[in-house]
Design a protein around this motif. Structure first.
Motif, PDB file in Angstrom:
ATOM      1  N   MET A  30      81.903  32.036  95.412  1.00  0.00           N
ATOM      2  CA  MET A  30      81.736  33.300  96.136  1.00  0.00           C
ATOM      3  C   MET A  30      80.248  33.621  96.300  1.00  0.00           C
ATOM      4  O   MET A  30      79.882  34.744  96.630  1.00  0.00           O
ATOM      5  CB  MET A  30      82.445  34.431  95.392  1.00  0.00           C
ATOM      6  CG  MET A  30      83.947  34.158  95.242  1.00  0.00           C
ATOM      7  SD  MET A  30      84.916  35.643  95.014  1.00  0.00           S
ATOM      8  CE  MET A  30      84.248  36.265  93.489  1.00  0.00           C
ATOM      9  N   GLY A  31      79.385  32.628  96.031  1.00  0.00           N
ATOM     10  CA  GLY A  31      77.952  32.813  96.276  1.00  0.00           C
ATOM     11  C   GLY A  31      77.223  33.526  95.145  1.00  0.00           C
ATOM     12  O   GLY A  31      77.731  33.667  94.044  1.00  0.00           O
ATOM     13  N   HIS A  34      73.907  30.812  90.525  1.00  0.00           N
ATOM     14  CA  HIS A  34      73.136  30.700  89.278  1.00  0.00           C
ATOM     15  C   HIS A  34      73.290  29.264  88.810  1.00  0.00           C
ATOM     16  O   HIS A  34      73.957  28.448  89.477  1.00  0.00           O
ATOM     17  CB  HIS A  34      73.637  31.720  88.260  1.00  0.00           C
ATOM     18  CG  HIS A  34      75.127  31.719  88.065  1.00  0.00           C
ATOM     19  ND1 HIS A  34      75.807  30.632  87.540  1.00  0.00           N
ATOM     20  CD2 HIS A  34      76.084  32.633  88.369  1.00  0.00           C
ATOM     21  CE1 HIS A  34      77.082  30.901  87.487  1.00  0.00           C
ATOM     22  NE2 HIS A  34      77.299  32.106  88.001  1.00  0.00           N
ATOM     23  N   GLY A  36      75.105  27.902  86.691  1.00  0.00           N
ATOM     24  CA  GLY A  36      76.496  27.449  86.544  1.00  0.00           C
ATOM     25  C   GLY A  36      76.987  26.823  87.849  1.00  0.00           C
ATOM     26  O   GLY A  36      77.544  25.723  87.857  1.00  0.00           O
ATOM     27  N   TYR A  71      80.096  43.234  95.901  1.00  0.00           N
ATOM     28  CA  TYR A  71      79.823  41.893  95.374  1.00  0.00           C
ATOM     29  C   TYR A  71      78.520  41.377  95.993  1.00  0.00           C
ATOM     30  O   TYR A  71      78.328  41.460  97.207  1.00  0.00           O
ATOM     31  CB  TYR A  71      80.980  40.933  95.690  1.00  0.00           C
ATOM     32  CG  TYR A  71      80.964  39.713  94.792  1.00  0.00           C
ATOM     33  CD1 TYR A  71      81.551  39.750  93.534  1.00  0.00           C
ATOM     34  CD2 TYR A  71      80.318  38.538  95.188  1.00  0.00           C
ATOM     35  CE1 TYR A  71      81.505  38.650  92.693  1.00  0.00           C
ATOM     36  CE2 TYR A  71      80.265  37.440  94.348  1.00  0.00           C
ATOM     37  CZ  TYR A  71      80.872  37.503  93.099  1.00  0.00           C
ATOM     38  OH  TYR A  71      80.814  36.416  92.261  1.00  0.00           O
ATOM     39  N   PHE A 146      85.740  22.788  89.288  1.00  0.00           N
ATOM     40  CA  PHE A 146      85.852  24.208  88.939  1.00  0.00           C
ATOM     41  C   PHE A 146      85.343  24.406  87.512  1.00  0.00           C
ATOM     42  O   PHE A 146      85.472  23.519  86.667  1.00  0.00           O
ATOM     43  CB  PHE A 146      87.314  24.688  89.030  1.00  0.00           C
ATOM     44  CG  PHE A 146      87.861  24.643  90.427  1.00  0.00           C
ATOM     45  CD1 PHE A 146      87.669  25.705  91.303  1.00  0.00           C
ATOM     46  CD2 PHE A 146      88.551  23.525  90.878  1.00  0.00           C
ATOM     47  CE1 PHE A 146      88.157  25.663  92.605  1.00  0.00           C
ATOM     48  CE2 PHE A 146      89.050  23.470  92.182  1.00  0.00           C
ATOM     49  CZ  PHE A 146      88.852  24.544  93.046  1.00  0.00           C
ATOM     50  N   GLN A 153      91.976  30.153  85.718  1.00  0.00           N
ATOM     51  CA  GLN A 153      91.918  29.742  87.127  1.00  0.00           C
ATOM     52  C   GLN A 153      91.996  28.211  87.241  1.00  0.00           C
ATOM     53  O   GLN A 153      92.731  27.670  88.066  1.00  0.00           O
ATOM     54  CB  GLN A 153      90.604  30.246  87.734  1.00  0.00           C
ATOM     55  CG  GLN A 153      90.283  29.669  89.094  1.00  0.00           C
ATOM     56  CD  GLN A 153      89.054  30.319  89.694  1.00  0.00           C
ATOM     57  OE1 GLN A 153      89.151  31.425  90.208  1.00  0.00           O
ATOM     58  NE2 GLN A 153      87.915  29.658  89.640  1.00  0.00           N
ATOM     59  N   HIS A 173      84.441  21.737  84.606  1.00  0.00           N
ATOM     60  CA  HIS A 173      83.039  21.639  84.153  1.00  0.00           C
ATOM     61  C   HIS A 173      82.823  22.646  83.013  1.00  0.00           C
ATOM     62  O   HIS A 173      83.221  23.804  83.122  1.00  0.00           O
ATOM     63  CB  HIS A 173      82.079  21.943  85.312  1.00  0.00           C
ATOM     64  CG  HIS A 173      80.647  21.658  84.970  1.00  0.00           C
ATOM     65  ND1 HIS A 173      79.911  22.439  84.108  1.00  0.00           N
ATOM     66  CD2 HIS A 173      79.834  20.648  85.342  1.00  0.00           C
ATOM     67  CE1 HIS A 173      78.703  21.934  83.969  1.00  0.00           C
ATOM     68  NE2 HIS A 173      78.633  20.836  84.709  1.00  0.00           N
ATOM     69  N   PRO A 174      82.144  22.217  81.916  1.00  0.00           N
ATOM     70  CA  PRO A 174      81.912  23.144  80.788  1.00  0.00           C
ATOM     71  C   PRO A 174      81.149  24.404  81.203  1.00  0.00           C
ATOM     72  O   PRO A 174      80.430  24.404  82.212  1.00  0.00           O
ATOM     73  CB  PRO A 174      81.061  22.317  79.818  1.00  0.00           C
ATOM     74  CG  PRO A 174      81.261  20.892  80.206  1.00  0.00           C
ATOM     75  CD  PRO A 174      81.577  20.890  81.668  1.00  0.00           C
ATOM     76  N   ILE A 175      81.269  25.430  80.397  1.00  0.00           N
ATOM     77  CA  ILE A 175      80.615  26.715  80.677  1.00  0.00           C
ATOM     78  C   ILE A 175      79.101  26.571  80.549  1.00  0.00           C
ATOM     79  O   ILE A 175      78.611  26.020  79.563  1.00  0.00           O
ATOM     80  CB  ILE A 175      81.098  27.793  79.680  1.00  0.00           C
ATOM     81  CG1 ILE A 175      82.616  27.962  79.783  1.00  0.00           C
ATOM     82  CG2 ILE A 175      80.373  29.125  79.912  1.00  0.00           C
ATOM     83  CD1 ILE A 175      83.205  28.937  78.754  1.00  0.00           C
ATOM     84  N   MET A 184      76.915  32.435  82.124  1.00  0.00           N
ATOM     85  CA  MET A 184      76.360  32.852  83.418  1.00  0.00           C
ATOM     86  C   MET A 184      77.479  33.347  84.325  1.00  0.00           C
ATOM     87  O   MET A 184      78.575  32.801  84.333  1.00  0.00           O
ATOM     88  CB  MET A 184      75.644  31.679  84.074  1.00  0.00           C
ATOM     89  CG  MET A 184      74.386  31.337  83.348  1.00  0.00           C
ATOM     90  SD  MET A 184      73.371  30.243  84.338  1.00  0.00           S
ATOM     91  CE  MET A 184      72.022  30.003  83.194  1.00  0.00           C
TER      92      MET A 184
END
Ligand code: AMP
Length: 281
Positions: A30-31, A34, A36, A71, A146, A153, A173-175, A184
């Motif tokens: 959603m843009g 960062h 992440g 947002y 994701f 999700q 993918h890890p946080i 983030m």
């Protein structure tokens, strides 16, 4: 980097790449990028020849009282960051092109969406699965990455991909965290100074929980209670849920084991933040 706005132009681009034998990875966002987001894009370039990043603030996944209109949207900055990490296409369709007049279809995953964020954000996952299914059809990727930050999700989208026979591979993918541990998130920009300080309580709670489990705690209910008490020390924090669940089916756990995931959703001031960790991973 190409910027594509029209869904049919996106599909034509992907068809050409596929005909040329090139693999495509989708990173849907959603843009307000960062590190992440950028990590997901870099992962995409490792596993596929071309990375497509979709940028779409999806109205269908926001509730009526949520932050759709506020947002953060910084298109030029996002485009520059995506270009920098080697993204081939930024796909940024307009809402009216994603949901054309007369649109009346929905994609829905049952069981996995009934707890955690699904309970506090009714309709949210229906919006996510509907838009991601549409993105899969428009972009025709071989892979889609994701983040595990949105653990539920990711689980829901894996389920949808299998259930609806989408011919692509989902990669988690890890946080990615700030130096002090805060996960983030584009929504971190809503926090004032004091809230930013108190937002650390989420990561601290995860660490405390892992420490307890390392010390032998196996009672999920007792752990949840202790963490509930921990958040009371933060006057801007309001717990939505503190839940120990089975990371495969997201059902509530009573005994902590290798599959147990601790998931948190906490409002810091007006900003709802989420985080999670495997308890024995
Ligand atoms: P969003 O723009 O918030 O919808 O996120 C787009 C993608 O980036 C989703 O797959 C998120 O799970 C992922 N993401 C967002 N924040 C992080 C983070 N801190 N670490 C890893 N992935 C993330």
């Amino acid at each position: 980097m190409e910027i594509i706005r029209q869904p049919n132009a996106m599909t034509s681009w992907s068809d050409e790449m596929r005909d040329a034998g090139r693999s495509i990875c989708l990173v849907s966002t959603m843009g307000f990028f960062h590190e992440g987001h950028l990590a997901l894009m870099r992962k995409g370039s490792e596993i596929a020849d071309e990375v497509v990043v979709s940028l779409f603030v999806n109205p269908m996944q926001f509730g009526p009282q949520e932050d759709l209109s506020s947002y953060p949207r910084v298109f030029e900055k996002d485009a520059a960051m995506a270009r920098e990490v080697g993204v081939a296409v930024m796909f940024a369709p307009a809402p009216e092109d994603v949901y054309a007049p007369g649109f009346q279809s929905r994609v829905e995953v049952d069981g996995l969406t009934e707890q955690l964020c699904g309970r506090s954000r009714p309709g949210h996952f229906r919006g996510v699965t509907t838009v991601v299914a549409k993105l899969f059809n428009m972009v025709k990727p071989h892979f889609a990455v994701f983040g595990e930050k949105d653990f539920q999700q990711l689980a829901v989208l894996r389920r949808m991909t299998v259930d609806l026979n989408f011919d692509l591979q989902i990669i988690g993918h890890p946080i990615v965290r700030e130096q002090d541990g805060l996960a983030m998130s584009s929504r971190n920009s809503y926090l004032d100074e004091e809230e930013r300080r108190q937002a650390l309580s989420l990561h601290q709670a995860l660490l405390l929980a892992r420490q307890r489990v390392e010390g032998g705690e196996r009672d999920a209910v007792r752990l949840q209670e202790e963490l509930g008490g921990f958040f009371k020390k933060f006057d801007r924090a309001e717990v939505d849920y503190v839940a120990v669940v089975d990371s495969e089916n997201l059902n509530a756990a009573t005994v902590i084991n290798e599959k147990s995931l601790l998931a948190l959703a906490v409002k810091i001031g007006k900003t709802r933040l989420i985080d999670n960790t495997l308890l024995m991973g």
